[in-house]
Structure formats: structure tokens, C-alpha cells
Design a protein around this motif. Sequence first.
Motif, PDB file in Angstrom:
ATOM      1  N   GLU A 134      -1.271   3.920   2.550  1.00  0.00           N
ATOM      2  CA  GLU A 134       0.010   4.654   2.541  1.00  0.00           C
ATOM      3  C   GLU A 134       1.195   3.708   2.696  1.00  0.00           C
ATOM      4  OE1 GLU A 134      -2.560   5.846   4.409  1.00  0.00           O
ATOM      5  OE2 GLU A 134      -3.016   7.476   3.008  1.00  0.00           O
ATOM      6  N   SER A 135       0.965   2.559   3.332  1.00  0.00           N
ATOM      7  CA  SER A 135       2.117   1.679   3.597  1.00  0.00           C
ATOM      8  C   SER A 135       2.451   0.750   2.425  1.00  0.00           C
ATOM      9  CB  SER A 135       1.893   0.862   4.873  1.00  0.00           C
ATOM     10  OG  SER A 135       0.650   0.240   4.808  1.00  0.00           O
TER      11      SER A 135
ATOM     12  N   LEU B 292       4.958  -4.116  -1.137  1.00  0.00           N
ATOM     13  CA  LEU B 292       5.677  -3.029  -0.468  1.00  0.00           C
ATOM     14  C   LEU B 292       6.789  -2.461  -1.356  1.00  0.00           C
ATOM     15  CD1 LEU B 292       6.001  -4.782   3.019  1.00  0.00           C
ATOM     16  CD2 LEU B 292       4.148  -3.325   2.177  1.00  0.00           C
TER      17      LEU B 292
ATOM     18  N   LYS C 167      -2.180  -3.582   9.274  1.00  0.00           N
ATOM     19  CA  LYS C 167      -0.998  -2.765   8.949  1.00  0.00           C
ATOM     20  C   LYS C 167      -1.194  -1.953   7.668  1.00  0.00           C
ATOM     21  CE  LYS C 167       2.237  -6.096  10.727  1.00  0.00           C
ATOM     22  NZ  LYS C 167       3.006  -7.212  10.203  1.00  0.00           N
ATOM     23  N   LEU C 168      -2.165  -2.347   6.840  1.00  0.00           N
ATOM     24  CA  LEU C 168      -2.283  -1.727   5.513  1.00  0.00           C
ATOM     25  C   LEU C 168      -3.355  -0.649   5.427  1.00  0.00           C
ATOM     26  CD1 LEU C 168      -2.087  -4.990   3.337  1.00  0.00           C
ATOM     27  CD2 LEU C 168      -0.248  -3.380   3.822  1.00  0.00           C
TER      28      LEU C 168
END
Length: 346
Positions: free
Chosen positions: A110-111, A49, A81-82
Motif C-alpha cells: 500500500e505504501s 513512491l 516499511k513496504l
Amino acid sequence: MHTNVWYVDENVDSDKCYPQIVEAAQLLKQNEVIAFPTETVYGLGGNALSDRAVAKIFEAKGRPADNPLIVHVASRPHVEKLVTTISKQADQLMNAFWPGPLTIVLPGGESVASNVTAGLDTVAIRMPDHPVALALLKAANLPLAAPSANLSGKPSPTSAQHVIHDLDGRIAGVVDGGSTGVGLESTVVDCSGDVVTILRPGGVTKEQLEEVVGEVKIDPALSDDGHQPKSPGVKYKHYAPTAPVTLVDGSYSFIQQIVDKRRAEGLKVGVLTTEESKELLNADVVIPCGSKEELITVANRLYDVLRKFDESNVDEIYSEVFTHEGVGAAVMNRLTKAANNRIIIE
Ligand code: TXA
Ligand code: MG
């Protein structure tokens, strides 16, 4: 930079806390990069991240910036989440092969830090099957971007010693959990389209994938130089020892003729053989790499053997060829790259 080495048992309980792993995880949270064992090869992990942490991975390896990284996770909720969508086939593959040597390319990304995906609109994810890797991922509680922990272009590391040889002084630490199992990197499959496509052959074979999802394609770029590969990393020279490698597809007497000729010219010649043929071939350095009858052993030892040739200072290396069946596809893919496509056919 000082590179810490933490020794841990390869059979840690990934749900327990170990002081060495907690210390390494703390550095990961501070956006430092740490090498750790997986069941395939050692990875060089950093917080997926954080742009800064990911930039350190590229810098330590000397890796080209257009080659995206695999994101490692310890649980399914992290995956959700990814990515934007998980196709039915991707779900089936995760259930069948995770944790394990399969990397799945999915739409999204995008994360994660933008330098993880190198600008692609997909992200590659894998859940490794190694208690030390899982313990570290859980302790850091972060998705970890992790390419193989070698200098770019060199054979991937299958022991902490290989990592230290390449990256000592360039990274914050190595978690030493002994030698890795599979020995070759994960299979990378693209699950962002209709048909599952192999972008890089590896520990999970095409045959095993087909048993779970039916039709599986192979990226044409893997066998034909005219195509642009979908997996950017496969276009680079890779896995190469210092001396040039040439594959020889022919009888033992044919290989011997080539070796004799080069030695007569004054060169120090190495030969990569198998247990079956090590007594049959004569050269300055002969290193057997597992058994022809059991390609799993060849996969397991290949990178260590390629690095051993570096230690013996040979001028040239000639290697036997192997079948393309099963895990042989991954073995031949790596050997062909190590040889920069040089092959002599009898
Ligand atoms: O077994 C492995 O996969 C090891 C361990 C550490 O997990 N990792 C590894 O990473 O081999 P690396 O960086 O050496 O190889 C990653 C491969 C490259 O060929 C890269 O181009 C491809 O995965 N890749 C990563 N993200 C991708 C994406 N979004 N689309 C297509 N290919 C991708
Ligand atoms: Mg690599």
C-alpha cells in the motif's frame, strides 16, 4: 531527451559518495528514471513512491501496465516499511540470500505507488548484490522500482551498451558499471502463502532455496500453459531477438540437417551452440554461449549472444537445449520464451 552516461568502477565502496552517483541519485529524487547495474542484469530505476516516476519506467520500456515491478532496497528497515508481514520463511530467505539474486513477494504494497504492484495486494522486493546499485540506493535514500532496462520483449541488458542500444533518448541516464555477473534475472519467490513458491526461476536455484526453507513449490504455470501465472510478467513474449528462435532437442547431425535444409532454401541461418560443439556445426553464423559443463557461463552470456544474432541479420536461429538442473532451469525458461515455445524434438 538527452541520456547521461556516468562511468563508475564496478567495485565502488557503497558507503562512500561519488559525484557521478550523487548526480544520478539527484535525478532519481526528481522522479526521473535511471538505468544502473545489478549483479543479475541492468535495471531501469525510478522512485517507487512516485506514480509519475513509475509511469516513466513503463513508458520508456513500452511495458504492459499489468506487469508489476520489483522494488529494490539497500537495507532491511526499508523492507519493513513496504510490507504488512514477513513470514518466518521470508526472513530466513532474506538472511540467506540478500543481498543477492532473489526477489521475495510479500503481502502489502500500500505504501508504494499503485502502478508498481499493478493492483496486486503483494509487493516484490529485492536487495541487489552490486556495489553500484547499493551506492545508488543509499544516495537516493528511496526504494527504487526497477524492471530490466530493455525495451519490453527484448533480451535483458547485461551491459550499459545494451541499455543505450534500447533506451537512448528515452531515459535520463545510465550508470555504466561494466558487465553484470549472473546474466539472468533474479529468482522470484512468492512468500505470501504457506509454502514458498517459485514464480520465475533465476540466479538462486530451487535446490539452494530448499536447503534453507525445506519444501519449495514451482508455480504450475511455468510448465503448463493452462494455468494463470501468479507472476504476471512470465506470460509475455520475452527475451527475443528479431529473428525467430527454434530450440532443437537432438543430436548434432539432426541440428545440422535442419540448418542445411533452411540454407538450401536461401535463408541466412544462425546457430546458438556451446564451446564443446562450435566446431561441429556449420551455419552462416555460429555463436557459442558458454560451456555445457558449466551452465553458469551459459547464463552469463545468453542475452549478449541473443543480441549478437540481431547484429548479424540472420533470418532464423536454431539453439541447442540444456539440462533443467540447477541454473539450467532459468536458462531453459528464458530460451523457451525467446523461442516462443518453438521446439523440434528428434
Ligand atoms: O534480476 C532482476 O530481477 C532484475 C533486476 C533489475 O533486479 N529485474 C527484473 O525485473 O527482472 P522485471 O520487471 O523484468 O521482472 C519482474 C518480475 C516479473 O515477472 C513480474 O511479473 C514479477 O517480477 N513480479 C513483480 N511484482 C510481483 C508481484 N507482486 N507478484 C508476483 N510477481 C511479481
Ligand atoms: Mg524483464
